[in-house]
Design a protein around this motif. Structure first.
Motif, PDB file in Angstrom:
ATOM      1  N   UNK A   7      18.456  -0.199  25.348  1.00 22.81           N
ATOM      2  CA  UNK A   7      17.568   0.588  24.320  1.00 22.81           C
ATOM      3  C   UNK A   7      17.045   1.740  25.094  1.00 22.81           C
ATOM      4  N   UNK A   8      16.547   1.622  26.188  1.00 21.45           N
ATOM      5  CA  UNK A   8      16.286   2.695  27.189  1.00 21.45           C
ATOM      6  C   UNK A   8      17.313   3.725  27.284  1.00 21.45           C
ATOM      7  N   UNK A   9      18.525   3.454  27.346  1.00 26.35           N
ATOM      8  CA  UNK A   9      19.699   4.540  27.388  1.00 26.35           C
ATOM      9  C   UNK A   9      19.469   5.488  26.208  1.00 26.35           C
ATOM     10  N   UNK A  10      19.016   4.818  25.222  1.00 25.70           N
ATOM     11  CA  UNK A  10      18.895   5.862  23.902  1.00 25.70           C
ATOM     12  C   UNK A  10      17.584   6.753  23.785  1.00 25.70           C
ATOM     13  N   UNK A  11      16.629   6.743  24.921  1.00 25.66           N
ATOM     14  CA  UNK A  11      15.607   7.475  25.000  1.00 25.66           C
ATOM     15  C   UNK A  11      15.815   8.319  26.234  1.00 25.66           C
ATOM     16  N   UNK A  12      15.380   9.463  25.920  1.00 28.68           N
ATOM     17  CA  UNK A  12      15.227  10.516  27.118  1.00 28.68           C
ATOM     18  C   UNK A  12      14.338  10.220  28.238  1.00 28.68           C
ATOM     19  N   UNK A  13      13.146   9.768  28.029  1.00 33.25           N
ATOM     20  CA  UNK A  13      12.288   9.363  29.094  1.00 33.25           C
ATOM     21  C   UNK A  13      12.068   8.162  29.399  1.00 33.25           C
ATOM     22  N   UNK A  14      12.845   7.181  28.990  1.00 34.09           N
ATOM     23  CA  UNK A  14      12.452   5.767  29.225  1.00 34.09           C
ATOM     24  C   UNK A  14      13.274   5.301  30.514  1.00 34.09           C
ATOM     25  N   UNK A  15      12.986   4.737  31.357  1.00 32.29           N
ATOM     26  CA  UNK A  15      13.668   4.250  32.396  1.00 32.29           C
ATOM     27  C   UNK A  15      13.102   2.689  32.574  1.00 32.29           C
ATOM     28  N   UNK A  16      13.837   1.736  32.973  1.00 25.79           N
ATOM     29  CA  UNK A  16      13.666   0.355  33.084  1.00 25.79           C
ATOM     30  C   UNK A  16      13.513  -0.026  34.601  1.00 25.79           C
ATOM     31  N   UNK A  17      12.193  -0.499  34.980  1.00 27.94           N
ATOM     32  CA  UNK A  17      12.074  -0.765  36.371  1.00 27.94           C
ATOM     33  C   UNK A  17      12.867  -1.778  36.745  1.00 27.94           C
ATOM     34  N   UNK A  18      13.413  -2.079  37.952  1.00 32.59           N
ATOM     35  CA  UNK A  18      14.277  -3.005  38.621  1.00 32.59           C
ATOM     36  C   UNK A  18      13.387  -3.839  39.360  1.00 32.59           C
ATOM     37  N   UNK A  19      11.954  -3.832  39.382  1.00 35.72           N
ATOM     38  CA  UNK A  19      11.148  -4.575  39.958  1.00 35.72           C
ATOM     39  C   UNK A  19      10.191  -5.271  38.724  1.00 35.72           C
ATOM     40  N   UNK A  20      10.486  -6.617  38.774  1.00 31.20           N
ATOM     41  CA  UNK A  20       9.451  -7.239  37.887  1.00 31.20           C
ATOM     42  C   UNK A  20       8.196  -7.695  38.494  1.00 31.20           C
ATOM     43  N   UNK A  21       7.195  -8.111  37.601  1.00 32.66           N
ATOM     44  CA  UNK A  21       5.955  -8.567  38.076  1.00 32.66           C
ATOM     45  C   UNK A  21       5.874 -10.021  37.708  1.00 32.66           C
ATOM     46  N   UNK A  22       5.788 -10.952  38.802  1.00 32.27           N
ATOM     47  CA  UNK A  22       5.717 -12.290  38.625  1.00 32.27           C
ATOM     48  C   UNK A  22       4.056 -12.663  38.638  1.00 32.27           C
ATOM     49  N   UNK A  23       3.714 -13.371  37.532  1.00 32.00           N
ATOM     50  CA  UNK A  23       2.107 -13.403  37.636  1.00 32.00           C
ATOM     51  C   UNK A  23       2.170 -15.266  37.706  1.00 32.00           C
ATOM     52  N   UNK A  24       1.208 -15.791  38.342  1.00 29.24           N
ATOM     53  CA  UNK A  24       0.979 -17.266  38.634  1.00 29.24           C
ATOM     54  C   UNK A  24      -0.392 -17.535  39.009  1.00 29.24           C
ATOM     55  N   UNK A  25      -0.958 -18.815  38.891  1.00 28.59           N
ATOM     56  CA  UNK A  25      -2.056 -19.223  39.121  1.00 28.59           C
ATOM     57  C   UNK A  25      -2.201 -18.931  40.798  1.00 28.59           C
ATOM     58  N   UNK A  26      -3.251 -18.463  41.086  1.00 32.80           N
ATOM     59  CA  UNK A  26      -3.574 -18.234  42.509  1.00 32.80           C
ATOM     60  C   UNK A  26      -3.913 -19.651  43.109  1.00 32.80           C
ATOM     61  N   UNK A  27      -3.459 -20.007  44.214  1.00 26.35           N
ATOM     62  CA  UNK A  27      -3.658 -21.190  44.769  1.00 26.35           C
ATOM     63  C   UNK A  27      -3.583 -22.424  43.846  1.00 26.35           C
ATOM     64  N   UNK A  28      -4.600 -23.067  43.678  1.00 20.96           N
ATOM     65  CA  UNK A  28      -4.717 -24.347  42.819  1.00 20.96           C
ATOM     66  C   UNK A  28      -5.889 -24.124  41.719  1.00 20.96           C
ATOM     67  N   UNK A  29      -6.256 -22.673  41.478  1.00 22.47           N
ATOM     68  CA  UNK A  29      -7.102 -22.459  40.320  1.00 22.47           C
ATOM     69  C   UNK A  29      -6.465 -21.988  39.254  1.00 22.47           C
ATOM     70  N   UNK A  30      -7.145 -21.409  38.245  1.00 21.85           N
ATOM     71  CA  UNK A  30      -6.456 -20.976  37.008  1.00 21.85           C
ATOM     72  C   UNK A  30      -6.766 -19.403  37.065  1.00 21.85           C
ATOM     73  N   UNK A  31      -6.956 -18.828  38.060  1.00 17.05           N
ATOM     74  CA  UNK A  31      -6.986 -17.556  38.321  1.00 17.05           C
ATOM     75  C   UNK A  31      -5.584 -16.752  38.568  1.00 17.05           C
ATOM     76  N   UNK A  32      -5.454 -15.703  37.809  1.00 14.66           N
ATOM     77  CA  UNK A  32      -4.201 -15.078  38.047  1.00 14.66           C
ATOM     78  C   UNK A  32      -3.639 -14.340  39.539  1.00 14.66           C
ATOM     79  N   UNK A  33      -2.787 -14.573  40.056  1.00 18.31           N
ATOM     80  CA  UNK A  33      -2.186 -13.627  41.103  1.00 18.31           C
ATOM     81  C   UNK A  33      -0.814 -13.314  40.745  1.00 18.31           C
ATOM     82  N   UNK A  34      -0.454 -12.087  41.389  1.00 22.69           N
ATOM     83  CA  UNK A  34       0.653 -11.517  40.783  1.00 22.69           C
ATOM     84  C   UNK A  34       1.325 -10.960  42.276  1.00 22.69           C
ATOM     85  N   UNK A  35       2.956 -10.647  41.975  1.00 25.35           N
ATOM     86  CA  UNK A  35       3.630 -10.175  42.979  1.00 25.35           C
ATOM     87  C   UNK A  35       4.872  -9.559  42.580  1.00 25.35           C
TER      88      UNK A  35
END
Length: 381
Positions: free
Chosen positions: A219-247
């Motif tokens: 899909x991005x190949x059909x748009x001049x200014x679109x680039x798909x990042x090859x780094x995804x963002x993983x979002x998980x609960x922080x430690x044993x809480x319900x607060x989000x942490x990301x990497x």
């Protein structure tokens, strides 16, 4: 592969009817998802899984009818906890999720403010949702180029053709950055303790994200200014809480491997054409009929299948009954070369292998060394 199902004429009625006959007259097709595609990519030589997934066969029901039900899957508690955590991360118009994306992957861009856009992706059916997602991505990329707007696509629908069959994929989220870059976000319920999560689970999430990236790239190949990042963002609960942490997770390796493996898959039409008429995987048939039907399609069992395929227990039982060395793992299978059964390997170790077979000679030499060591140790074995 392409990001959309073929734009030419639809599959012939004959093929469509053939796949329906394989599933069973009253069994609706089971859609492919990113987890199934990642498992397919990990074992592209398995024609059995490629055919069953391409035809939309319910492998869970099939495994139960065969007498080898699958013993894996998320518990209801884990599903509820995961949904609750995802709702928290995406609450308030996705403000927290966009903040995490900016913090970890938004270097050099303005932080997302209250003007961040969250388009409505509602449409009829997976085809309609995929078309609506493609339009939203196009509009978001244009808005980013014009005014540096952040856009969050909540549960977009992506389409990918695999082995001649369309697959509709639904990532947790895709974020369009102010510079037009697209980032896949995976939200998982397993914890991130002291900034690190279980490596096996992170690897599985990376393989799924790679499938989404492949679908986005066309899909991005059909748009001049679109680039798909090859780094995804993983979002998980922080430690044993319900607060989000990301990497951030670099998925370039997973993307390359997944792309190469999916391209190796035999097309569903070819697999179906090789089957005898009247063969069906309808769970309403007897176990004997289903066993014969499954045996008509070649498989490539490996112990890794136990964590990824509903038919793994059935395939393991058959592999063990046949004495296939694949039941011992891919590494053992690779080391044994032309010796495909345990009986052949034991015979070679006993000295009955051909003199020109280096694998048989190595096994016989290893067996002699073992026997000498046991004799020296006084072991009666």
């Amino acid at each position: 592969m392409s990001s959309y199902p073929p734009s030419g004429p639809p599959p012939t009625t004959t093929l469509r009817q053939r796949l329906a006959d394989l599933r069973g007259p009253a069994v609706p097709p089971r859609p492919l998802d990113a987890r199934a595609l990642a498992a397919l990519a990990a074992n592209p030589g398995c024609g059995r899984r490629a055919l069953l997934d391409g035809a939309g066969v319910d492998k869970t029901a099939l495994a139960a009818a065969l007498g080898s039900p699958a013993a894996f899957g998320q518990s209801q508690f884990a599903i509820i906890r995961g949904n609750s955590f995802e709702a928290r991360v995406k609450g308030d118009g996705g403000a927290e999720l966009l903040r995490l994306v900016h913090e970890h992957l938004g270097a050099g861009s303005e932080p997302p403010g209250p003007g961040a856009h969250v388009p409505d992706l509602t449409a009829a059916g997976p085809e309609g949702r995929a078309a609506r997602t493609a339009l939203a991505l196009r509009e978001a990329t244009a808005a980013a180029a014009a005014s540096g707007t952040w856009t969050l696509l909540d549960h977009p629908m992506l389409a990918l053709e695999v082995a001649g069959s369309p697959a509709y994929l639904e990532p947790d989220a895709v974020v369009v950055h102010p510079d037009g870059r697209w980032t896949v976000v995976e939200i998982k319920s397993f914890p991130m303790i002291d900034g690190a999560a279980d490596a096996a689970k992170v690897g599985a999430a990376a393989r799924q994200a790679a499938v989404y990236v492949l679908a986005l790239e066309k899909t991005a190949g059909k748009l001049a200014s679109a680039v798909v990042g090859h780094t995804a963002l993983l979002v998980c609960p922080k430690d044993f809480s319900n607060m989000p942490a990301a990497a951030p997770v670099d998925i370039r390796r997973e993307r390359a491997v997944t792309r190469r493996q999916l391209e190796r898959l035999t097309r569903v039409e070819e697999l179906a054409a090789a089957l005898p008429e009247g063969l069906s995987f309808d769970p309403e048939r007897t176990a004997e009929e289903l066993t014969e039907a499954v045996a008509a399609v070649s498989a490539a069992y490996a112990p890794e299948c136990l964590a990824a395929c509903e038919l793994a227990f059935h395939c393991r039982e058959r592999a063990r009954a046949a004495g296939a060395v694949t039941a011992l793992g891919r590494s053992v299978r690779g080391e044994l070369g032309a010796l495909t059964t345990v009986g052949e390997a034991l015979a070679a170790a006993a000295g009955s292998g051909g003199p020109d077979d280096p694998t048989a000679a190595s096994l016989h030499h290893a067996a002699r060394l073992r026997a000498e060591a046991l004799e020296a140790a006084g072991c009666p074995c």
